[in-house]
Motif scaffolding. Sequence first.
Motif, short mmCIF file in Angstrom:
data_model
loop_
_atom_site.label_atom_id
_atom_site.label_comp_id
_atom_site.label_asym_id
_atom_site.label_seq_id
_atom_site.Cartn_x
_atom_site.Cartn_y
_atom_site.Cartn_z
N SER A 299 0.85 -1.19 0.00
CA SER A 299 0.00 0.00 0.00
C SER A 299 0.89 1.24 0.00
O SER A 299 2.07 1.16 0.35
N ALA A 300 0.31 2.37 -0.39
CA ALA A 300 1.09 3.60 -0.49
C ALA A 300 0.26 4.80 -0.04
O ALA A 300 -0.94 4.88 -0.32
N VAL A 301 0.91 5.71 0.66
CA VAL A 301 0.31 6.97 1.08
C VAL A 301 1.37 8.06 0.96
O VAL A 301 2.56 7.76 0.91
N PRO A 302 0.96 9.33 0.93
CA PRO A 302 1.96 10.40 0.97
C PRO A 302 2.72 10.36 2.29
O PRO A 302 2.16 9.95 3.33
N PRO A 303 3.98 10.76 2.31
CA PRO A 303 4.76 10.73 3.55
C PRO A 303 4.12 11.52 4.68
O PRO A 303 4.31 11.18 5.86
N ALA A 304 3.34 12.57 4.34
CA ALA A 304 2.72 13.40 5.39
C ALA A 304 1.68 12.63 6.20
O ALA A 304 1.28 13.08 7.28
N ALA A 305 1.26 11.48 5.71
CA ALA A 305 0.25 10.70 6.44
C ALA A 305 0.88 9.84 7.52
O ALA A 305 0.17 9.30 8.38
N VAL A 306 2.20 9.69 7.49
CA VAL A 306 2.88 8.76 8.40
C VAL A 306 3.46 9.54 9.58
O VAL A 306 4.05 10.61 9.43
N PHE A 307 3.30 8.99 10.78
CA PHE A 307 3.90 9.59 11.97
C PHE A 307 4.51 8.48 12.82
O PHE A 307 4.36 7.29 12.54
N GLY A 308 5.22 8.89 13.87
CA GLY A 308 5.84 7.91 14.75
C GLY A 308 6.82 7.00 14.05
O GLY A 308 6.94 5.82 14.38
N VAL A 309 7.58 7.57 13.08
CA VAL A 309 8.50 6.76 12.30
C VAL A 309 9.72 6.34 13.13
O VAL A 309 10.30 7.16 13.84
N SER A 310 10.07 5.06 13.03
CA SER A 310 11.25 4.53 13.72
C SER A 310 11.88 3.48 12.83
O SER A 310 11.44 3.24 11.70
N GLU A 311 12.92 2.84 13.32
CA GLU A 311 13.59 1.80 12.53
C GLU A 311 12.65 0.64 12.22
O GLU A 311 12.80 -0.04 11.22
N SER A 312 11.67 0.42 13.09
CA SER A 312 10.76 -0.71 12.91
C SER A 312 9.54 -0.38 12.05
O SER A 312 8.79 -1.28 11.68
N GLY A 313 9.32 0.88 11.72
CA GLY A 313 8.18 1.22 10.88
C GLY A 313 7.60 2.57 11.21
O GLY A 313 8.33 3.54 11.42
N GLY A 314 6.27 2.65 11.26
CA GLY A 314 5.60 3.92 11.52
C GLY A 314 4.14 3.69 11.83
O GLY A 314 3.70 2.55 12.09
N CYS A 315 3.36 4.78 11.79
CA CYS A 315 1.95 4.71 12.17
C CYS A 315 1.09 5.52 11.20
O CYS A 315 1.55 6.51 10.61
N LEU A 316 -0.15 5.08 11.06
CA LEU A 316 -1.18 5.82 10.38
C LEU A 316 -2.36 5.95 11.32
O LEU A 316 -2.49 5.19 12.30
N THR A 317 -3.25 6.89 11.05
CA THR A 317 -4.43 7.03 11.89
C THR A 317 -5.67 7.19 11.00
O THR A 317 -5.62 7.86 9.96
#
Length: 363
Positions: A299-317
């Motif tokens: 799946s794909a989203v604009p980078p602005a949709a992602v938060f809480g980014v770390s080495e293990s991944g990130g979050c969406l809401t």
Amino acid sequence: MAETRIGLFTALTLGAVLLLLTGAIGSQYLLPPRPPATLQPANAAQSFAVETAAFDDARTVQVTFEAGNDASLTLPSGGRVTHSACAADGTLRSGQLVASIDGQPVLALHTSIPLWQNLASEAEGADVDAIRVELTRLGADLNATGKVNDAVLEALARQFYPDVDDDELPEFAEVPSARIMWLPTPEVTMRTCAVTLGASVETGAEFGKVAGNLTSARIDALPLDLAPGARTLKLSGVTVPVDRSGAVTDAAALQELSGVYSRGTEEADGAGSGSAHSNESKKPSAPGVLALVENSTVSAVPPAAVFGVSESGGCLTSQGVSIAINIVGSRLGKTYFTPVDAGTALPARVDVPKPTDRTCASQ
């Protein structure tokens, strides 16, 4: 007296009206114009669509080559040199007429076993199979194994006389080893040339030196964040398998890459340009593209949709609920991901993160 007052009042009234009109008209020129609706700032996005994409995780890498020592090509027969295709830094290919001795053309062939004798009709064995394999690679319709038969002899004659019509093609009674120069690879780059036109040579005389056989091809620095899966390496139009360490180990794959190494140039499919061979470098290199063998669906989203980014991944809401994701790549304004929980049904849209969003905990 009354008429005078009425006239004065009328004059003042007209003056006031004219003053108002003048101010209104002047304001149109003095005030900045209002931009058209199409140029007015757009309302900030409140959500982003979640798209489905095919992901090959293509990466530009630098590939280092290692090769053996330079080798000599030798002439299969003696006599006077009446033609030579040798040129320093030039390329010779299997199936090419590379010389003529006493007016007889000499054909370059790459075979797994160098020919050491003439092969008569009905002959069979490993050397016959080697001829069959190479003629097939060059376009002949032959089986990989079998005897020397009419089909083999006709295919060989076609290599010697490519411009002759079928009804005028000379017939070969045997495979003439004395007219076939062995090449160690399907394509070689000449370092030097040892014969000159008109020279008299003996059987086995050196025709020239070629770059040594390719023995290794390895990615210099393997990216650490690669998506899992088998991968291929593409250089100058040649695609070969590569192992998890970034090395090309398959013998057939190294043989395919030998042409890239020998040519010593070129781009690697959009990866830029570089030298695949250099006389000054013991370990020449070239750019290539490393990619998954099979595209994965992500799946794909604009980078602005992602938060809480770390080495293990990130979050969406989405609608107050956060979704943990594995980020597999980012390219052309898209962040590619898979949900951490494979069973998670992704929404059609996700919300713009709030300034307070920090982790993937439920909201």
